[in-house]
Design a protein around this motif. Structure first.
Motif, mmCIF file in Angstrom:
data_model
loop_
_atom_site.group_PDB
_atom_site.id
_atom_site.type_symbol
_atom_site.label_atom_id
_atom_site.label_comp_id
_atom_site.label_asym_id
_atom_site.label_seq_id
_atom_site.Cartn_x
_atom_site.Cartn_y
_atom_site.Cartn_z
ATOM 1 N N TYR A 95 10.059 5.850 -1.383
ATOM 2 C CA TYR A 95 8.681 5.454 -1.699
ATOM 3 C C TYR A 95 7.967 4.987 -0.437
ATOM 4 O O TYR A 95 6.746 5.050 -0.349
ATOM 5 N N ASN A 96 8.730 4.454 0.496
ATOM 6 C CA ASN A 96 8.124 3.822 1.665
ATOM 7 C C ASN A 96 9.023 4.065 2.864
ATOM 8 O O ASN A 96 9.939 3.287 3.139
ATOM 9 N N THR A 97 8.765 5.158 3.570
ATOM 10 C CA THR A 97 9.673 5.528 4.664
ATOM 11 C C THR A 97 9.579 4.548 5.829
ATOM 12 O O THR A 97 10.504 4.473 6.641
ATOM 13 N N ASP A 98 8.484 3.778 5.911
ATOM 14 C CA ASP A 98 8.446 2.719 6.938
ATOM 15 C C ASP A 98 9.640 1.781 6.777
ATOM 16 O O ASP A 98 10.210 1.314 7.771
ATOM 17 N N HIS A 99 9.975 1.480 5.525
ATOM 18 C CA HIS A 99 11.064 0.525 5.285
ATOM 19 C C HIS A 99 12.400 1.077 5.769
ATOM 20 O O HIS A 99 13.142 0.428 6.489
ATOM 21 N N MET A 100 12.710 2.315 5.355
ATOM 22 C CA MET A 100 14.041 2.818 5.731
ATOM 23 C C MET A 100 14.107 3.193 7.210
ATOM 24 O O MET A 100 15.164 3.069 7.827
ATOM 25 N N ALA A 111 4.123 -8.750 4.840
ATOM 26 C CA ALA A 111 4.494 -9.531 3.647
ATOM 27 C C ALA A 111 5.929 -9.323 3.204
ATOM 28 O O ALA A 111 6.442 -10.086 2.394
ATOM 29 N N ASP A 112 6.605 -8.322 3.707
ATOM 30 C CA ASP A 112 7.929 -7.983 3.169
ATOM 31 C C ASP A 112 8.904 -9.160 3.215
ATOM 32 O O ASP A 112 9.674 -9.375 2.277
ATOM 33 N N PHE A 113 8.890 -9.897 4.306
ATOM 34 C CA PHE A 113 9.874 -10.986 4.431
ATOM 35 C C PHE A 113 9.702 -12.050 3.359
ATOM 36 O O PHE A 113 10.646 -12.752 3.016
ATOM 37 N N GLY A 122 -1.215 0.448 4.460
ATOM 38 C CA GLY A 122 -0.473 0.823 3.260
ATOM 39 C C GLY A 122 -0.239 -0.276 2.242
ATOM 40 O O GLY A 122 0.058 0.019 1.083
ATOM 41 N N GLU A 123 -0.344 -1.528 2.651
ATOM 42 C CA GLU A 123 0.003 -2.600 1.719
ATOM 43 C C GLU A 123 -1.135 -3.613 1.611
ATOM 44 O O GLU A 123 -0.903 -4.811 1.445
ATOM 45 N N SER A 124 -2.349 -3.121 1.724
ATOM 46 C CA SER A 124 -3.516 -4.006 1.671
ATOM 47 C C SER A 124 -4.633 -3.379 0.843
ATOM 48 O O SER A 124 -5.818 -3.480 1.178
HETATM 49 ZN ZN LIG Z 1 6.558 -3.124 3.300
#
Ligand SMILES: [Zn+2]
Length: 243
Positions: free
Chosen positions: A122-127, A15-17, A46-48
């Motif tokens: 908060y969200n190391t997947d992102h960085m 969903a990030d995009f 993590g986002e569901s």
């Molecule tokens: Zn995300």
């Protein structure tokens, strides 16, 4: 650089995009670009949260999140969306994932790329995605990687706006007027059934960024009003013919 206008979005989760650069995607499609979105994962763990609370299985969660992302991509007129299914929380960004993303970058030959902020505690997947994207971009530029293939030029990497903006060290230097495609972005946002709480939040972000656009639009944008905008931070210097 080829004549076709292309862009590549690399999104850690499905969903990030949508929240962060849905307007940029729809606008550039409208401008004649072919925008490809690569989702590294479905954001299944993590986002569901809502789907897990409903008792769904892992496969069900992934299927639902994929469908939502496909619907959102259609609402934004995305040229192509690819799902790498690398798992999330954490993403598995090993050498196999690296090879796959380098192949995508070389196939798309983007004029510009979009991904996450460089810092996100908060969200190391992102960085980690952003560092991974920079590594893949570098490999795609290397003449010694799969010699004979078309190497990548030097596309800009724009970092789209994170959640909890002020905590991320993210400093926008580019505001894009997305008023003309706002209806498409809002429609894409509303495809994210599991994250109702973010719908109005990101509408509000777009309105605030439009305020920044208006405040700074005296030069390049000719003082034009904007009702909705997105902010980006560019990693590399921009080379221009006119200031
Ligand atoms: Zn995300």
């Amino acid at each position: 650089m080829s004549d076709s206008k292309t862009a590549l979005v690399i999104s850690a989760h499905a969903a990030d995009f949508v929240w962060r650069c849905g307007g940029a995607i729809a606008l550039h499609q409208k401008l004649g670009y072919e925008v490809t979105v690569a989702c590294l994962s479905y954001g299944e763990r993590g986002e569901s949260a809502r789907l897990w609370k409903e008792g769904k299985t892992l496969d069900e969660v992934k299927t639902i999140r994929r469908k939502e992302a496909e619907n959102a991509a259609a609402a934004l007129d995305v040229h192509d969306i690819q799902f790498l299914d690398l798992g999330d929380y954490p993403l598995d960004l090993g050498s196999e994932a690296q090879d796959r993303v380098v192949d995508i970058i070389r196939a798309v030959q983007p004029r510009f790329m979009l991904s996450h902020s460089q810092y996100d505690p908060y969200n190391t997947d992102h960085m980690r995605t952003t560092e991974f994207v920079l590594t893949c971009r570098m490999i795609a530029q290397a003449w010694g990687h799969k010699p004979g293939e078309d190497v990548l030029g030097a596309p800009q990497l724009y970092l789209f706006e994170p959640h909890q903006t002020e905590q991320m060290g993210w400093k926008p230097d580019t505001f894009l007027d997305i008023t003309a495609v706002w209806d498409k972005k809002r429609a894409a946002i509303e495809c994210m059934e599991g994250q109702h709480h973010l719908w109005d939040f990101y509408t509000n972000v777009a309105e605030n960024r439009a305020n920044h656009f208006r405040r700074n639009s005296g030069g390049q944008a000719g003082g034009r009003a904007a009702k909705y905008a997105e902010g980006f931070q560019s990693v590399f210097p921009r080379t221009v013919d006119e200031l």
